[in-house]
Each structure stands twice: as structure tokens, then as C-alpha cells.
Design a protein around this motif. Sequence first.
Motif, mmCIF file in Angstrom:
data_model
loop_
_atom_site.group_PDB
_atom_site.id
_atom_site.type_symbol
_atom_site.label_atom_id
_atom_site.label_comp_id
_atom_site.label_asym_id
_atom_site.label_seq_id
_atom_site.Cartn_x
_atom_site.Cartn_y
_atom_site.Cartn_z
ATOM 1 N N ASP A 181 -1.750 -12.357 -2.953
ATOM 2 C CA ASP A 181 -2.236 -13.758 -3.501
ATOM 3 C C ASP A 181 -0.694 -14.709 -2.996
ATOM 4 O O ASP A 181 0.241 -14.619 -3.223
ATOM 5 N N ASP A 200 1.400 -1.185 0.314
ATOM 6 C CA ASP A 200 -0.051 0.714 -0.205
ATOM 7 C C ASP A 200 0.836 1.493 0.039
ATOM 8 O O ASP A 200 1.368 1.437 1.172
ATOM 9 N N CYS A 228 -1.471 -3.882 0.612
ATOM 10 C CA CYS A 228 -2.734 -4.000 -0.024
ATOM 11 C C CYS A 228 -3.281 -5.207 -0.448
ATOM 12 O O CYS A 228 -4.833 -5.161 -0.646
ATOM 13 N N SER A 229 -2.517 -5.832 -0.973
ATOM 14 C CA SER A 229 -3.036 -7.612 -2.203
ATOM 15 C C SER A 229 -2.282 -8.210 -1.930
ATOM 16 O O SER A 229 -0.906 -7.989 -1.736
#
Length: 107
Positions: A83, A10, A80-81
Motif C-alpha cells: 500500500d 509473502d 504479497c501486499s
Amino acid sequence: MIVARYALSDPGKAGERSRLLEEHKAYLNGAAIRILLSGPSAPPAEGKGSTAVVIAEVETLAEFEAFSAEDPFVRSGVYCSIDVFEWRPTLGLLLARGIPRSTDCSS
């Protein structure tokens, strides 16, 4: 199994990321799992978050997810992400050095 984590920082948490960088590195270096490769992308463009990849060999995806959840960057919301997925390498120079090769053609 080989797993990969692809994480996007982020940009609004750059200060937190800088503050926790050494703790994050120490966590990865002291890992109870076998990390094969880990590192950030090149410096991002202005206002964009950097990305980072961790590739590890573990028994189960759940084992890696538990490891990832305790990473200081993850705990503090620097990313922020995130996977996390099983990766089945089939070609490349690192395979000759001992990374298990996938022979499963069904996926």
C-alpha cells in the motif's frame, strides 16, 4: 509531500527475501528520493510475513511509486501486499525536526 509504503512479505518467499536483502538495503540507501524512515517490523510469528514501512518526502505520489517499483523486493515479488499513500502528519516529535506539517483539514 510525505508518502508511506506499507508492505507485507509473502512468507513463501522468505528465501528470496533473504537472498535480496543486501540489494534491497543498497537500493534504499542509494535512493534518489528523501527517505525519512524505513524499516521492518519485529520478527513475525511462525508462518506469517513480516511487514515493512518506508516514509519519504517526494514531489509527487507518482515519483514514489516509480521508486518503489524498482525496489528489488518489489521487482521479485517478495511482497504479497503493498500500500502506497500520501500521509499528512499533524502531531509528533518528528514534526519539530522538519517534517512538513499538514494543515489541510478537508481530508
